[in-house]
Design a protein around this motif. Structure first.
Motif, PDB file in Angstrom:
ATOM      1  N   GLU A   1       4.839   3.485   4.267  1.00  0.00           N
ATOM      2  CA  GLU A   1       5.593   3.688   5.512  1.00  0.00           C
ATOM      3  C   GLU A   1       5.705   2.414   6.351  1.00  0.00           C
ATOM      4  OE1 GLU A   1       3.642   7.052   7.432  1.00  0.00           O
ATOM      5  OE2 GLU A   1       3.525   8.085   5.496  1.00  0.00           O
ATOM      6  N   ASP A   2       4.987   1.365   5.954  1.00  0.00           N
ATOM      7  CA  ASP A   2       4.980   0.111   6.724  1.00  0.00           C
ATOM      8  C   ASP A   2       5.206  -1.063   5.762  1.00  0.00           C
ATOM      9  OD1 ASP A   2       4.340  -2.224   8.096  1.00  0.00           O
ATOM     10  OD2 ASP A   2       2.564  -1.393   9.083  1.00  0.00           O
ATOM     11  N   PRO A   3       6.450  -1.553   5.656  1.00  0.00           N
ATOM     12  CA  PRO A   3       6.752  -2.621   4.687  1.00  0.00           C
ATOM     13  C   PRO A   3       5.893  -3.873   4.871  1.00  0.00           C
ATOM     14  CG  PRO A   3       8.794  -1.685   5.571  1.00  0.00           C
ATOM     15  CD  PRO A   3       7.671  -1.092   6.367  1.00  0.00           C
TER      16      PRO A   3
ATOM     17  N   ARG B   1      -4.508  -0.451   7.337  1.00  0.00           N
ATOM     18  CA  ARG B   1      -4.641  -1.766   7.986  1.00  0.00           C
ATOM     19  C   ARG B   1      -6.067  -1.975   8.513  1.00  0.00           C
ATOM     20  NH1 ARG B   1      -1.032  -5.566   9.269  1.00  0.00           N
ATOM     21  NH2 ARG B   1       0.796  -4.245   8.898  1.00  0.00           N
ATOM     22  N   ASP B   2      -6.630  -0.935   9.144  1.00  0.00           N
ATOM     23  CA  ASP B   2      -8.011  -1.034   9.631  1.00  0.00           C
ATOM     24  C   ASP B   2      -8.998  -1.233   8.475  1.00  0.00           C
ATOM     25  OD1 ASP B   2      -7.384  -0.857  12.293  1.00  0.00           O
ATOM     26  OD2 ASP B   2      -8.218   1.152  12.611  1.00  0.00           O
TER      27      ASP B   2
ATOM     28  N   ASP C   1       5.140   4.943  -7.651  1.00  0.00           N
ATOM     29  CA  ASP C   1       6.023   4.059  -8.413  1.00  0.00           C
ATOM     30  C   ASP C   1       6.672   3.013  -7.509  1.00  0.00           C
ATOM     31  OD1 ASP C   1       6.966   3.502 -11.084  1.00  0.00           O
ATOM     32  OD2 ASP C   1       8.960   4.083 -10.400  1.00  0.00           O
ATOM     33  N   ARG C   2       7.008   3.412  -6.266  1.00  0.00           N
ATOM     34  CA  ARG C   2       7.579   2.441  -5.321  1.00  0.00           C
ATOM     35  C   ARG C   2       6.559   1.358  -4.965  1.00  0.00           C
ATOM     36  NH1 ARG C   2       9.107   6.068  -0.636  1.00  0.00           N
ATOM     37  NH2 ARG C   2       8.088   7.718  -1.825  1.00  0.00           N
ATOM     38  N   LEU C   3       5.313   1.768  -4.780  1.00  0.00           N
ATOM     39  CA  LEU C   3       4.248   0.790  -4.479  1.00  0.00           C
ATOM     40  C   LEU C   3       4.073  -0.175  -5.652  1.00  0.00           C
ATOM     41  CD1 LEU C   3       1.766   3.268  -2.790  1.00  0.00           C
ATOM     42  CD2 LEU C   3       2.675   1.204  -1.697  1.00  0.00           C
ATOM     43  N   ARG C   4       4.110   0.373  -6.862  1.00  0.00           N
ATOM     44  CA  ARG C   4       3.951  -0.452  -8.061  1.00  0.00           C
ATOM     45  C   ARG C   4       5.090  -1.468  -8.165  1.00  0.00           C
ATOM     46  NH1 ARG C   4       5.079  -0.320 -13.581  1.00  0.00           N
ATOM     47  NH2 ARG C   4       6.735   1.210 -13.301  1.00  0.00           N
ATOM     48  N   HIS C   5       6.323  -1.011  -7.942  1.00  0.00           N
ATOM     49  CA  HIS C   5       7.474  -1.915  -8.025  1.00  0.00           C
ATOM     50  C   HIS C   5       7.463  -2.967  -6.915  1.00  0.00           C
ATOM     51  CE1 HIS C   5       9.692  -0.510 -11.468  1.00  0.00           C
ATOM     52  NE2 HIS C   5       9.508   0.748 -11.091  1.00  0.00           N
TER      53      HIS C   5
ATOM     54  N   LEU D   1       1.155  -7.164   2.850  1.00  0.00           N
ATOM     55  CA  LEU D   1      -0.238  -7.617   2.988  1.00  0.00           C
ATOM     56  C   LEU D   1      -1.062  -7.199   1.765  1.00  0.00           C
ATOM     57  CD1 LEU D   1      -2.435  -8.901   4.863  1.00  0.00           C
ATOM     58  CD2 LEU D   1      -2.819  -6.598   5.781  1.00  0.00           C
ATOM     59  N   LEU D   2      -0.888  -5.946   1.328  1.00  0.00           N
ATOM     60  CA  LEU D   2      -1.604  -5.457   0.136  1.00  0.00           C
ATOM     61  C   LEU D   2      -1.234  -6.269  -1.101  1.00  0.00           C
ATOM     62  CD1 LEU D   2      -1.230  -1.619   0.738  1.00  0.00           C
ATOM     63  CD2 LEU D   2      -3.408  -2.852   0.633  1.00  0.00           C
TER      64      LEU D   2
END
Length: 336
Positions: free
Chosen positions: A230-232, A211-212, A267-271, A237-238
């Motif tokens: 760890e932070d939905p 975030r920073d 893979d979770r980030l990609r999905h 935001l990403l």
């Protein structure tokens, strides 16, 4: 006769792609270090057969200082840079952004323009020999002061070296604590001067570091960023801003961020819609190759050719290559 495994690796090597998170400090071959140490009369930190066995990130960073201290001449820096380009070509990458942190290189302290010139000589010779082009990301260390950061940015702005594409920051986030506020002004000025901004975050720090990186440092790209999972709200935001994450799976496993590839969140980030790319971080020191990283994830997560093509495209678009080169690589990708 090739086996199914070797033919899969060959296909992954042929996949047009870029590398956007690799450190020149992580590209020392053990035999070269042994020779340089012997010539300098410097003791090896461990026996050669265990040279790259690290107990964690702190031990790893200490080793980098030792190895870089041996690269004391222009010729050695140029040789190391040429070798990086050769490794890129061997993995089928068409471009790379490589990170160099001047604090690790004792012999070059106070001589940044000469250091950049020596690295540039190696990359230029490699390009003349048909090897892939490389952009240089000059990195701050998290434990530096805001004055040191300002001085580095002043030097880069005055130099305006065509090889330098970005300001970076790396180092052990867990040991350094929160540093975003300290470096915000340096990153703001770098961005104003036309340098891109890439930030190590979300590796040894949690999602707050990511975030920073976004809100205080104006990151164009996040190196690692995996703990954003760890932070939905941060993941949202990403995704909303489409800020790429330059992820290095083997590095995260070997340095203890995750216990297994199955636990890794790529893979979770990609999905979730995040822009992720696959990279090697410190390829020689961690025993990683770009095609090997694609193979590791592809097997663990059951990625299809379309998935692999999308990830390769992310790497090209997330790179700081010039638009013409990006267009050529994306064109080549469409026929893979």
């Amino acid at each position: 006769m090739s086996t199914p495994q070797t033919s899969h690796i060959d296909r992954l090597r042929a996949l047009p792609k870029a590398e956007v998170h690799a450190h020149l400090e992580g590209c020392f071959e053990p035999l070269v270090l042994e020779q340089w140490a012997a010539r300098a009369g410097v003791a090896m930190p461990r026996p050669p057969d265990r040279l790259f066995e690290f107990t964690g990130l702190a031990d790893f960073l200490h080793f980098l200082d030792w190895a870089c201290g041996l690269a004391s001449t222009r010729e050695r820096l140029a040789e190391l840079s040429y070798g990086f380009s050769k490794r890129l070509a061997d993995s089928g990458a068409g471009y790379a952004d490589v990170i160099v942190n001047p604090t690790h290189w004792k012999a070059w302290h106070g001589r940044l323009p000469e250091m950049i010139d020596a690295i540039d000589a190696g990359f230029s010779a490699a390009e003349q020999d048909g090897l892939p082009p490389v952009g240089l990301c000059i990195s701050l260390l998290r434990t530096q002061s805001s004055d040191a950061a300002a001085e580095l940015v002043d030097t880069l702005i005055a130099l305006r070296h065509p090889r330098v594409v970005a300001l970076s920051i790396d180092g052990n986030e867990a040991a350094a604590g929160r540093t975003g506020p300290r470096f915000a002004e340096a990153f703001r000025r770098a961005g104003q001067a036309g340098l891109r901004r890439t930030v190590h975050a979300g590796e040894s720090s949690g999602p707050e570091g990511v975030r920073d990186a976004i809100e205080l440092l104006g990151a164009d790209r996040i190196d690692h960023g995996v703990r954003a999972i760890e932070d939905p709200e941060l993941v949202e935001l990403l995704v909303d801003r489409q800020i790429p994450l330059a992820i290095c799976p083997t590095s995260n496993l070997k340095l203890g961020v995750y216990a297994s590839i199955e636990d890794h969140p790529i893979d979770r980030l990609r999905h979730a819609g995040a822009v992720v790319s696959i990279n090697t971080d410190d390829p020689v020191l961690l025993g990683a190759s770009l095609e090997g990283e694609y193979a590791l994830c592809s097997k663990a997560f059951g990625w299809s050719d379309d998935d692999l093509r999308a990830l390769a495209r992310n790497s090209i678009e997330a790179s700081f290559a010039n638009p013409d080169l990006k267009a050529r690589l994306i064109q080549a990708l469409s026929s893979w």
